[in-house]
Structure formats: structure tokens, C-alpha cells
Motif scaffolding. Structure first.
Motif, PDB file in Angstrom:
ATOM      1  N   PRO A  96      58.219  32.953  -1.346  1.00  0.00           N
ATOM      2  CA  PRO A  96      58.224  31.670  -2.056  1.00  0.00           C
ATOM      3  C   PRO A  96      59.487  30.853  -1.795  1.00  0.00           C
ATOM      4  N   PHE A  97      59.339  29.540  -1.905  1.00  0.00           N
ATOM      5  CA  PHE A  97      60.487  28.638  -1.957  1.00  0.00           C
ATOM      6  C   PHE A  97      61.012  28.667  -3.391  1.00  0.00           C
ATOM      7  N   HIS A  98      62.334  28.561  -3.524  1.00  0.00           N
ATOM      8  CA  HIS A  98      62.935  28.536  -4.863  1.00  0.00           C
ATOM      9  C   HIS A  98      63.727  27.252  -5.012  1.00  0.00           C
ATOM     10  N   ALA A  99      63.543  26.570  -6.126  1.00  0.00           N
ATOM     11  CA  ALA A  99      64.245  25.316  -6.373  1.00  0.00           C
ATOM     12  C   ALA A  99      64.957  25.373  -7.710  1.00  0.00           C
ATOM     13  N   VAL A 100      66.255  25.129  -7.679  1.00  0.00           N
ATOM     14  CA  VAL A 100      67.062  25.091  -8.895  1.00  0.00           C
ATOM     15  C   VAL A 100      68.049  23.942  -8.761  1.00  0.00           C
ATOM     16  N   ASP A 101      68.275  23.255  -9.836  1.00  0.00           N
ATOM     17  CA  ASP A 101      69.241  22.172  -9.882  1.00  0.00           C
ATOM     18  C   ASP A 101      70.600  22.699  -9.420  1.00  0.00           C
ATOM     19  N   PHE A 102      71.180  22.058  -8.418  1.00  0.00           N
ATOM     20  CA  PHE A 102      72.472  22.514  -7.903  1.00  0.00           C
ATOM     21  C   PHE A 102      73.592  22.321  -8.911  1.00  0.00           C
ATOM     22  N   ARG A 103      73.375  21.545  -9.969  1.00  0.00           N
ATOM     23  CA  ARG A 103      74.364  21.464 -11.048  1.00  0.00           C
ATOM     24  C   ARG A 103      74.401  22.757 -11.853  1.00  0.00           C
ATOM     25  N   LEU A 104      73.419  23.616 -11.660  1.00  0.00           N
ATOM     26  CA  LEU A 104      73.429  24.955 -12.233  1.00  0.00           C
ATOM     27  C   LEU A 104      73.859  25.988 -11.195  1.00  0.00           C
ATOM     28  N   LEU A 105      73.266  25.913 -10.003  1.00  0.00           N
ATOM     29  CA  LEU A 105      73.495  26.947  -8.996  1.00  0.00           C
ATOM     30  C   LEU A 105      74.929  26.946  -8.471  1.00  0.00           C
ATOM     31  N   LEU A 106      75.436  25.780  -8.064  1.00  0.00           N
ATOM     32  CA  LEU A 106      76.761  25.758  -7.452  1.00  0.00           C
ATOM     33  C   LEU A 106      77.870  26.208  -8.401  1.00  0.00           C
ATOM     34  N   PRO A 107      77.892  25.753  -9.663  1.00  0.00           N
ATOM     35  CA  PRO A 107      78.930  26.283 -10.557  1.00  0.00           C
ATOM     36  C   PRO A 107      78.780  27.776 -10.826  1.00  0.00           C
ATOM     37  N   ALA A 108      77.537  28.284 -10.811  1.00  0.00           N
ATOM     38  CA  ALA A 108      77.360  29.731 -10.974  1.00  0.00           C
ATOM     39  C   ALA A 108      77.977  30.478  -9.799  1.00  0.00           C
ATOM     40  N   LEU A 109      77.790  29.958  -8.588  1.00  0.00           N
ATOM     41  CA  LEU A 109      78.399  30.579  -7.414  1.00  0.00           C
ATOM     42  C   LEU A 109      79.924  30.457  -7.453  1.00  0.00           C
ATOM     43  N   LEU A 110      80.412  29.313  -7.927  1.00  0.00           N
ATOM     44  CA  LEU A 110      81.865  29.140  -8.045  1.00  0.00           C
ATOM     45  C   LEU A 110      82.439  30.118  -9.069  1.00  0.00           C
ATOM     46  N   ASP A 111      81.731  30.330 -10.173  1.00  0.00           N
ATOM     47  CA  ASP A 111      82.178  31.316 -11.162  1.00  0.00           C
ATOM     48  C   ASP A 111      82.179  32.728 -10.561  1.00  0.00           C
ATOM     49  N   ASP A 112      81.174  33.029  -9.721  1.00  0.00           N
ATOM     50  CA  ASP A 112      81.167  34.325  -9.032  1.00  0.00           C
ATOM     51  C   ASP A 112      82.428  34.487  -8.202  1.00  0.00           C
ATOM     52  N   TYR A 113      82.771  33.445  -7.493  1.00  0.00           N
ATOM     53  CA  TYR A 113      83.940  33.495  -6.601  1.00  0.00           C
ATOM     54  C   TYR A 113      85.225  33.728  -7.388  1.00  0.00           C
ATOM     55  N   THR A 114      85.445  32.960  -8.450  1.00  0.00           N
ATOM     56  CA  THR A 114      86.692  33.110  -9.197  1.00  0.00           C
ATOM     57  C   THR A 114      86.727  34.419  -9.982  1.00  0.00           C
ATOM     58  N   SER A 115      85.559  34.877 -10.464  1.00  0.00           N
ATOM     59  CA  SER A 115      85.538  36.135 -11.216  1.00  0.00           C
ATOM     60  C   SER A 115      85.851  37.330 -10.332  1.00  0.00           C
ATOM     61  N   ARG A 116      85.701  37.156  -9.020  1.00  0.00           N
ATOM     62  CA  ARG A 116      86.007  38.227  -8.074  1.00  0.00           C
ATOM     63  C   ARG A 116      87.399  38.093  -7.478  1.00  0.00           C
ATOM     64  N   GLY A 117      88.199  37.253  -8.102  1.00  0.00           N
ATOM     65  CA  GLY A 117      89.596  37.135  -7.693  1.00  0.00           C
ATOM     66  C   GLY A 117      89.857  36.105  -6.623  1.00  0.00           C
ATOM     67  N   GLY A 118      88.886  35.272  -6.312  1.00  0.00           N
ATOM     68  CA  GLY A 118      89.081  34.251  -5.283  1.00  0.00           C
ATOM     69  C   GLY A 118      90.034  33.158  -5.749  1.00  0.00           C
ATOM     70  N   ARG A 119      90.920  32.749  -4.855  1.00  0.00           N
ATOM     71  CA  ARG A 119      91.859  31.665  -5.182  1.00  0.00           C
ATOM     72  C   ARG A 119      91.154  30.322  -5.095  1.00  0.00           C
ATOM     73  N   LEU A 120      91.414  29.477  -6.082  1.00  0.00           N
ATOM     74  CA  LEU A 120      90.783  28.162  -6.161  1.00  0.00           C
ATOM     75  C   LEU A 120      91.860  27.112  -6.359  1.00  0.00           C
ATOM     76  N   VAL A 121      91.804  26.055  -5.569  1.00  0.00           N
ATOM     77  CA  VAL A 121      92.716  24.921  -5.702  1.00  0.00           C
ATOM     78  C   VAL A 121      91.887  23.681  -5.993  1.00  0.00           C
ATOM     79  N   VAL A 122      92.108  23.057  -7.150  1.00  0.00           N
ATOM     80  CA  VAL A 122      91.403  21.832  -7.510  1.00  0.00           C
ATOM     81  C   VAL A 122      92.205  20.653  -6.974  1.00  0.00           C
ATOM     82  N   THR A 123      91.568  19.825  -6.153  1.00  0.00           N
ATOM     83  CA  THR A 123      92.247  18.745  -5.440  1.00  0.00           C
ATOM     84  C   THR A 123      91.945  17.398  -6.073  1.00  0.00           C
TER      85      THR A 123
END
Length: 406
Positions: A96-123
């Protein structure tokens, strides 16, 4: 300044996939973003896209599967070509194709990244080449996956791969209530444009994601220019009239009494000029900048490949980076060549679908309307663009498909 690790600019699906995969592979990475996760969640609709099985498989491999909500998967795809009579068929999707609002998906992926110790710089918003040059001094390689100014300044247009100099479609994307959900729907109004619709998981739950692609100057274009904020009733009335005329199979599933956008921020209007840029830039710091995703290639969304190609290219880049440097121009060009193995067919396919179908493709569509095997085969091509373009670009291979069976 001592350099370390990889810098990734941009937190679309390409940048986030790259950063998450690099972290998973043990590579030091710093992610540069214009928006925090909360700012992403509160923003305007960025797109309406379907993620196909390879993209979702990559997310599962990274442990980043989100919003796999019942009802948000399209298990069938219906193709409708307006005419008298219309040419129509429905195919069953292998995955199947899956469709989710990227205003939900992208911040969830960003939270995954920071929760795993990834460095984040807000520009600051819309960093340019000067900022990328500055950041590059701290990294062995910098990968640009988004950014309006930095992209235009660092990666010039590749004229040999960019046949269009202006938008080929005027676009209206939106999330709507009042539509009965029934798989993925691809509707073509010859000479006028295309209208796509699919179920999507949104901030308000399940809704209908819909994209209108209008040929500039044609009868579909006015609806892409309307202002919902200025005249909500007029917008809804005109859109419903447009669906009735140009995508009647969608209109049949609309309840006029409840049909409306979820809200003013759930609409996106504009146009894109398809372009391929040079993928590698030499920086004054002596470093190399590599472009991936939309920073490298912007295709019209007519074949639904943008997010899927961005995910694929990010994965290719991550695998190459994890093998180690030196991250010089030769390295970056080799990565670009590997990414182009998928990006080339996707780009040529998207550009071809902006034109009327050639005779052999029309024959395939006619065959699919009377043969379920061909119908299923055609709709599953969208998840395999290299194979799809090998068939659709070659009349002999198309004819072989029409006359042969496994």
C-alpha cells in the motif's frame, strides 16, 4: 578549526533520513534546521505525498515507523482518463501507499534524531551560501538537502537535464473533509491537467488529501488561484464544480454539505519549475557540498515520486559516507552518479507525464482497462520507477508487456 563529522542542512524527508541513517551507522552528524519540531507541527501544509513501500521500509529499518494508522493506507489505485466514454481501471497494489501530513511525520523523525543524541542547530530562516560555507569549516563534508537561498547560490541549474524553464502546472494541494475515502485516485483531464486524491492521516485524523495540477492557461487553472480566506464558500463551490467536470469519480464521493478544507492552513497553492541542479559545489573552505533531495532535483509531482526519491537518495548518500572519506569532489561525484541511477528515470518519467501520452502508453492504458493483470501491473509501476520508465519509454517493451504473460 578542527573538522568533525558530517553536516546536513535541511529537515525535509531527505535531510532527516540522511541524518538518522548516519547516526544509525555510527557517523558523527550535525543537522541544521530552520524550524524546531514544534514549529513544524504548527505550520502550513507543506505538501500532500504518498510514501511507497521502499521509503517505508527504510523508515522501519531505522526504527522510525510512525502513524501507521488504519485507513491511512491506499491498497488500490484507480486511474481515470476523462473522455466519452472515460478510460478507467482499478489496480491492486502489492504494497500500500501511505499518506501522512508531513507536519506530523517530519517532526516525529526530528524527535527521533534528537532523542538518539543527534546534534541539532536551529538557524535563521533561509540560510544562504555564506552560512553553508561557514558551517562547512566544522565538518568533513556538508550535505545540502533544503534551503531556497543556499540551493540557488551553490548549485546552478544543469541545462542538459532541465528541459523546462517555467512551471508546467499550477498547483493546489489540500486536506478536506466530506469525501468518502476509497484508495488512491489518479484522474486525468486531457489538455487540462490532473487531480489526485488519497486518504491521509492529519492533525485532525483521517481526511482526504487532494492535489490539483492545472495546465497553465487551461480551464483547471482558476481554481488553483482562488483564495479560501477571502471567499470560503466560493472556493468550495468552484472546487466542487471543477471536480464534477474534470474528476467525476472523485466528485461522486463528495458530500456537498460537509465538503471543505480542514482549515486555511491546510491548503497549499503555487507552482514549481522542474529543474535538475549540479550536485556538487566547491567551497572556499576547501570542503565540498553535496546536494540531495529537493536541493538537487525538483520534479513536478505528477508521478508522486518526490518524497520517495528524496528518501532513496539520502539512503544512497548515507551508505557511501559511512564507508569513509576522503570526502572530496571525486567522492561527491561518485555519490551523485549512484543517486542518478534512480533519479534519472524518475526525472524523465515526470517530465514525460507532463505531456500527452504517446501512442504506446495509450495502448497500455487501454489494455489495462480490460485486463486486470495489466491494471495491477500499471499501478504497481509507481513504486518501481526504474522499471516503470524502462517500460513506458520503450514502445517495444510496452508491446511485449501487452502481449506476454509471466
Amino acid at each position: 578549526m578542527t573538522s568533525s563529522g558530517i553536516g546536513v542542512v535541511g529537515t525535509g524527508i531527505s535531510g532527516l533520513t540522511l541524518a538518522l541513517r548516519l547516526r544509525q551507522l555510527g557517523v558523527d552528524v550535525t543537522l541544521y534546521t530552520e524550524k524546531t519540531a514544534d514549529q513544524m507541527r504548527g505550520g502550513r501544509l507543506p505538501n500532500t505525498v504518498a510514501r511507497m513501500w521502499r521509503t517505508r521500509e527504510r523508515e522501519r529499518t531505522m526504527g522510525c515507523e510512525h502513524f501507521a494508522v488504519e485507513g491511512s493506507f491506499a491498497t488500490t489505485a484507480k486511474i481515470s482518463l476523462k473522455g466519452a466514454p472515460p478510460l478507467e481501471f482499478r489496480g491492486v497494489l502489492d504494497e500500500p501507499f501511505h499518506a501522512v501530513d508531513f507536519r506530523l511525520l517530519l517532526p516525529a523523525l526530528l524527535d527521533d534524531y534528537t532523542s538518539r543524541g543527534g546534534r541539532l542547530v536551529v538557524t535563521e530562516p533561509s540560510p544562504g551560501a555564506a552560512e553553508v560555507e561557514k558551517w562547512s569549516a566544522a565538518h568533513e563534508l556538508i550535505v545540502v538537502a533544503a534551503g531556497r537561498r543556499s540551493v540557488a547560490e551553490l548549485f546552478p541549474r544543469d541545462e542538459t537535464r532541465s528541459p523546462h524553464v517555467a512551471p508546467q502546472r499550477s498547483l493546489l494541494a489540500g486536506l478536506y473533509t466530506g469525501v468518502t475515502l476509497a484508495g488512491f485516485s489518479y484522474n486525468v483531464s486531457p489538455g487540462c491537467g490532473e487531480i489526485f486524491q488519497m486518504p491521509m492521516w492529519t492533525r485532525e485524523g483521517l481526511a482526504a488529501g487532494m492535489m490539483v495540477e492545472a495546465v497553465p492557461g487551461g480551464p483547471l487553472e482558476p481554481v488553483t488561484r482562488l483564495s479560501y480566506r477571502d471567499d470560503p464558500r466560493g472556493f468550495v463551490r468552484t472546487l466542487l464544480d471543477t471536480l464534477t467536470e474534470h474528476a467525476p469519480r472523485i466528485a461522486e464521493r463528495v458530500d456537498p454539505g460537509s465538503f471543505a478544507p480542514l482549515g486555511p492552513d491546510d491548503l497549499l497553492q503555487g507552482a514549481v519549475t522542474p529543474v535538475v541542479r549540479t550536485p556538487v559545489a566547491k567551497l572556499s573552505t576547501g570542503r565540498i557540498a553535496l546536494a540531495v533531495g529537493d536541493a538537487w532535483i525538483t520534479n513536478d509531482p505528477v508521478t508522486g515520486q518526490g518524497a520517495n526519491l528524496g528518501s532513496h537518495c539520502a539512503w544512497v548518500a548515507a551508505e557511501a559516507i559511512a564507508q569513509g572519506g576522503p570526502y572530496d569532489e571525486t567522492f561527491a561525484m561518485s555519490v551523485a552518479e549512484e543517486m542518478w541511477k534512480m533519479a534519472g528515470p524518475v526525472t524523465e518519467w515526470a517530465n514525460a507525464f507532463l505531456q500527452p501520452p504517446p501512442e504506446h502508453v495509450l495502448r497500455l492504458l487501454i489494455g489495462a482497462a480490460t485486463d486486470q493483470y495489466l491494471a495491477d501491473h500499471f499501478v504497481n509501476m509507481f513504486a518501481d520507477p526504474i522499471y516503470a520508465w524502462s517500460i513506458l519509454s520503450d514502445p517495444e517493451k510496452t508491446e511485449s508487456l501487452l502481449t506476454s504473460r509471466p
